[in-house]
Design an enzyme around this catalytic site. Structure first.
Site, mmCIF file in Angstrom:
data_model
loop_
_atom_site.group_PDB
_atom_site.id
_atom_site.type_symbol
_atom_site.label_atom_id
_atom_site.label_comp_id
_atom_site.label_asym_id
_atom_site.label_seq_id
_atom_site.Cartn_x
_atom_site.Cartn_y
_atom_site.Cartn_z
ATOM 1 N N CYS A 1 0.833 -1.202 0.000
ATOM 2 C CA CYS A 1 0.000 0.000 0.000
ATOM 3 C C CYS A 1 0.868 1.252 0.000
ATOM 4 C CB CYS A 1 -0.917 -0.031 1.226
ATOM 5 S SG CYS A 1 -1.947 1.441 1.374
ATOM 6 N N CYS B 1 -0.400 4.084 2.189
ATOM 7 C CA CYS B 1 -0.149 3.883 3.617
ATOM 8 C C CYS B 1 1.324 4.133 3.955
ATOM 9 C CB CYS B 1 -0.479 2.445 4.029
ATOM 10 S SG CYS B 1 -2.033 1.829 3.390
ATOM 11 N N ASP B 2 2.217 3.628 3.126
ATOM 12 C CA ASP B 2 3.625 3.553 3.528
ATOM 13 C C ASP B 2 4.579 4.434 2.722
ATOM 14 O OD1 ASP B 2 2.869 1.620 5.348
ATOM 15 O OD2 ASP B 2 3.179 -0.019 3.946
#
Ligand SMILES: Cc1cc2nc3c(=O)[nH]c(=O)nc-3n(C[C@H](O)[C@H](O)[C@H](O)COP(=O)(O)OP(=O)(O)OC[C@H]3O[C@@H](n4cnc5c(N)ncnc54)[C@H](O)[C@@H]3O)c2cc1C
Length: 303
Positions: free
Chosen positions: A125, A128-129
């Site tokens: 992701c 997300c990261d």
């Protein structure tokens, strides 16, 4: 069904509405977010919060209002009977309403190094990261050729010094506009007809590169990179409902109105019905919507 962000938010709302919810953990109590260290984009935590800690807090908050958490996995469901009949680890259970919040798993490359380096540079992701310090100003590699892979690659251009997009075909599967935007970007370099055969370096405990093989020529190469973003699709946990609920061609549950499904009394929330946003906060929002819809459904059938 499910104790990810969607299930636990639905539990919180239904518990506060005095509906006495029973919440099934499945095999992953706390859901997908427990597999990540720091969550920086869940509102209310300016310093970020550990994924496991966030889910523990969500569970406590739901339990505070009376939600009952049961360690158990749904094995079968007769959604069309009234009341709905469920089988949990071999035991029968009946319920008037049922909220499905079973999430979706990522498709993996299937490499041992991918598993060993997950959260150490291998991620599923970018949203997300991608902003994590370890990826800043470093070459990054995205695997995939669909819309998600393109979105991940474009997003990562904000952080990476270069973004390789490795795809097994010689053209992207993504929508035309997304493919054009991706290929026109200076920072993105497509690597066609290629697959990742290994991710380096398990010994060092972090990603330093990836081995690729051209499936047409058989030629191999190693690319230096600090992150491998696997974007080859998701598998929603909806197999139990095939043939009963409306699913799209990839298995995601299609809601009919709000969080309602094609079966009265059955509602859906989170990543098992969302192939677009797939975020903790959107899953939580959908859990809230499913709880309110379930509450109104119960009020309507009881009046
Ligand atoms: C490594 C990683 C990092 C991430 N980081 C972020 C981030 O920083 N920010 C962000 O917003 N999002 C992040 N995400 C995405 C986020 O985790 C998901 O969007 C979110 O968890 C979806 O919540 P959900 O409740 O829909 O499903 P899930 O969290 O997947 O939960 C599904 C639940 O259903 C249960 N279940 C499944 N089958 C059954 C069954 N048969 N019976 C009973 N229960 C069952 C599971 O055990 C689980 O409890 C990340 C994801 C990953 C993998």
């Amino acid at each position: 069904m499910g104790t990810g962000c969607a299930g636990l938010t639905a539990a919180l709302y239904t518990a506060r509405a005095n509906l006495n919810p029973l919440v099934l953990t499945g095999t992953m109590p706390g859901g997908l977010l427990t597999t990540t260290s720091i969550v920086e984009n869940f509102p209310g935590f300016p310093e970020g919060i550990d994924g496991f800690e966030l889910m523990t807090r969500m569970q406590k908050q739901a339990e505070r209002f009376g939600a009952r958490i049961q360690f158990g996995t749904l094995e079968a469901a007769d959604l069309k009977s009234d009341p709905i009949k469920l089988t949990i680890d071999g035991d029968p259970l009946e319920t008037k309403t049922f909220i499905i919040a079973s999430g979706a798993g990522h498709r993996h490359l299937g490499l041992e190094s991918e598993t060993k380096l997950e959260n150490k540079g291998v991620t599923f992701c970018a949203t997300c990261d991608g902003a994590l310090p370890m990826f800043r100003d470093q070459p990054l590699l995205v695997v995939g050729g669909g819309d998600s892979a393109c979105e991940e690659a474009l997003y990562l251009t904000r952080f990476g010094s270069k973004v390789y997009l490795v795809h097994r075909r010689d053209e992207l599967r993504a929508s035309k506009i997304m493919a054009e935007r991706t290929l026109a970007h200076d920072t993105i370099e497509p690597i066609w007809n290629s697959v990742v055969t290994d991710i380096l370096d398990v010994e060092k405990g972090k990603v330093t590169g990836a081995r690729l093989k051209n499936i047409k020529t058989g030629k191999e190469q190693t690319l230096d990179c600090a992150g491998v973003f696997v974007a080859i699709g998701h598998i929603p946990n909806t197999q139990l409902f095939k043939g009963v609920l409306d699913l799209d061609e990839n298995g995601y549950i299609v809601p009919t109105k709000g969080a309602a499904t094609s079966v009265p009394g059955v509602f859906v929330a989170g990543d098992c019905s969302d192939h677009v946003y797939r975020q903790a906060v959107t899953a939580a929002g959908m859990g809230c919507a499913a709880a309110i819809d379930a509450e109104r459904y119960l009020a309507a059938i009881q009046s």
